[in-house]
Design an enzyme around this catalytic site. Sequence first.
Site, mmCIF file in Angstrom:
data_model
loop_
_atom_site.group_PDB
_atom_site.id
_atom_site.type_symbol
_atom_site.label_atom_id
_atom_site.label_comp_id
_atom_site.label_asym_id
_atom_site.label_seq_id
_atom_site.Cartn_x
_atom_site.Cartn_y
_atom_site.Cartn_z
ATOM 1 N N ARG A 200 0.817 -1.213 0.000
ATOM 2 C CA ARG A 200 0.000 0.000 0.000
ATOM 3 C C ARG A 200 0.853 1.266 0.000
ATOM 4 N NH1 ARG A 200 -5.469 -1.119 1.865
ATOM 5 N NH2 ARG A 200 -5.670 1.111 2.220
ATOM 6 N N TRP B 262 2.583 6.150 1.335
ATOM 7 C CA TRP B 262 2.711 6.524 -0.073
ATOM 8 C C TRP B 262 2.521 8.032 -0.117
ATOM 9 C CZ3 TRP B 262 -0.274 8.752 -3.987
ATOM 10 C CH2 TRP B 262 0.218 8.595 -5.284
ATOM 11 N N GLY C 210 -5.184 8.950 3.321
ATOM 12 C CA GLY C 210 -6.112 9.824 2.626
ATOM 13 C C GLY C 210 -5.512 11.192 2.375
ATOM 14 N N GLU D 272 -2.616 -2.608 -22.039
ATOM 15 C CA GLU D 272 -2.220 -3.245 -20.787
ATOM 16 C C GLU D 272 -0.753 -3.670 -20.822
ATOM 17 O OE1 GLU D 272 -2.244 -5.271 -17.031
ATOM 18 O OE2 GLU D 272 -3.126 -3.470 -17.904
ATOM 19 N N LYS E 98 2.100 -2.363 -18.195
ATOM 20 C CA LYS E 98 2.923 -3.244 -17.379
ATOM 21 C C LYS E 98 4.408 -2.924 -17.547
ATOM 22 C CE LYS E 98 0.066 -5.527 -15.106
ATOM 23 N NZ LYS E 98 -0.626 -4.245 -15.048
ATOM 24 N N GLU F 65 5.189 0.311 -15.757
ATOM 25 C CA GLU F 65 5.077 0.232 -14.304
ATOM 26 C C GLU F 65 6.319 -0.351 -13.648
ATOM 27 O OE1 GLU F 65 0.467 -0.405 -13.017
ATOM 28 O OE2 GLU F 65 1.396 -2.058 -14.099
ATOM 29 N N HIS G 278 -1.742 7.000 -38.602
ATOM 30 C CA HIS G 278 -2.314 8.310 -38.357
ATOM 31 C C HIS G 278 -1.479 9.124 -37.373
ATOM 32 C CE1 HIS G 278 -5.874 7.448 -40.705
ATOM 33 N NE2 HIS G 278 -5.978 6.278 -40.081
ATOM 34 N N LYS H 95 -0.451 0.087 -4.393
ATOM 35 C CA LYS H 95 -1.420 -0.893 -4.875
ATOM 36 C C LYS H 95 -2.843 -0.346 -4.885
ATOM 37 C CE LYS H 95 -2.694 -4.984 -6.176
ATOM 38 N NZ LYS H 95 -2.328 -5.440 -7.537
#
Length: 607
Positions: free
Chosen positions: A27, A74, A99, A479, A483, A486, A502, A602
């Site tokens: 977290r 975080w 928060g 995706e 990945k 990240e 384009h 996360k």
Amino acid sequence: MCGIIGIISETPVADRLVDGLKRMEYRGYDSSGVCTIDDGQMIRRRAEGKLANLVEVLKDSPAPGTIGIAHTRWATHGAPTEANAHPHAGKAAALVHNGIIENFRTLRDELNADGYTAQSETDSEVVALLVSREVERGASPEEAVRTVLPRLRGAFALAIVFPDQPDRIIGARLGSPLVIGHGEGEMFIGSDALALAPLTQRISYLEEGDWAVVTREGVQVHDAEGNEVEREIVASGASAAAVERGNYRHFMQKEIFEQPTVVAQTLSSYVRQADQTVALPQMDFDLSSIDRMTIVACGTSYYAGMVGRYWIEQFARVPVDIDVASEFRYREPPLPKGGLALFISQSGETADTLAALRYCKAQGQTIAAIVNVPTSTMAREADLLLPIHAGPEIGVASTKAFTCQLAVLAALAAKLAVVKGQMERAEEQEVVRHLLEAPACLNQALDHDDDIAAMAHTIAPARDVLYLGRGADFPMALEGALKLKEISYIHAEGYASGEMKHGPIALIDEDVPVVVIAPSGPLFEKTVSNMQEVRARGGQVVLISDADGLAEAGEGCLATIEMPKVHPLIAPLVYAVPVQLLAYHVALVKGTDVDQPRNLAKSVTVE
């Protein structure tokens, strides 16, 4: 986002607090800290960086005490320094916070004028000083919290201790999750049930606006109006063993390889093998009445929703709008009467997505939620809960949750098609048959792990990588690029194959690898044509396809990755594996932190 834990016991708590932080480090891992109360004194120990740094601090300077709180951060406001690490404290109170306090500057100015000077750059310290000021003025801890909470604008989960009252922890939540753990002669408070799994299986979930006084004997919960309320004690089901890596090098690797098992678990809840039908949980509305859907999600969950839109529109012929949660409600979109709004979130607590859910509910939409945590806020507020049953996902880069989300979306699309009269019985049986093939096909895809590892060094030196796909493979390109970004920190972009000419084709040269996702099938020839446009301009292609596709177009590629030949319905689930493994092995070559990539957390519980 951040992780918090508190323990009030008859025995020392510091070691168990740190163990709880280890279970929540996914977290946040910018900094960490603990605060215990011992003989009327607050003992704070904090450290910048990974949790291992705090462990070393505690070896040199222990934190005795039978009551304490702890935090893994975080960073939002203020750099990840020791001074900005939690717990924060005034003279009469210390707290940890998950928060954002949006009006903290106004509150800080008020405190400064009153002689209270913050020692950090954080928004969180303001709350500690406000509570402390009330206690110093003669308020009880409960009175102080009751006074301060209505003044906070934003989102928070709080755990607060008081040196002069070492018999209680006060917790509060608004927009960020918080759970209470019930023990024998001791009690716990934490961000999620997983943090408390080794301590207790008996938990209560605080509702929005609740605040609670936790003592060794139990908990007294108050709602947002201050009324005493009861919150049901339930069995958490969280497993302490679920957060062990086992023989795997990283959690991400473990979770990639768990996908055949967890997808099978997911499908067992949505497919009835005996009669070859798809099934959804019981609902209080008529699914056949749905004429339009809105899908809202963030990040990887958003890409799952994009695949789901292809399936729902193709099978059920129901039009689908899809948007990223962080933009959705600010557009104030008009929503059709009787529409279904579907929200996808691994945690079920993603702040942007939760805010969008509440917007849709206020607009009279029926709410469905695809989540991995069936006790989460989104799950509790939904009219239709669609759990994915992936089990705890610790790696920050989502893998098994993504494929389980896809499995649920496929079942939802098929069921909607059936009730709308768009899918005949034989077609439903065919869908079920192909879905049940997915776990075995995922296993076959994983068999190519060594091949992908062997070619990862060809991608690792690149500064830029492009991913291409058509149809449902376009979200897989997005995706795959996400990945790689990240966990390897290589700039990567995903494009619909037909969009290359384009604009993005201007980026192509011999130093930009292009990963092409192209299972053989109706869109293969079109995708290969776009791939040839890349090769004609010196681009180096990595082709991911089945044996038929590689035989037709694999010659001259920088590398090829072979996948089993599968039905187009389950291709997105199966082709998730190679893009996950490619990102994983490139990150290994580059030596980055796979499970805890820089700047990421996360569960994003702030907007």
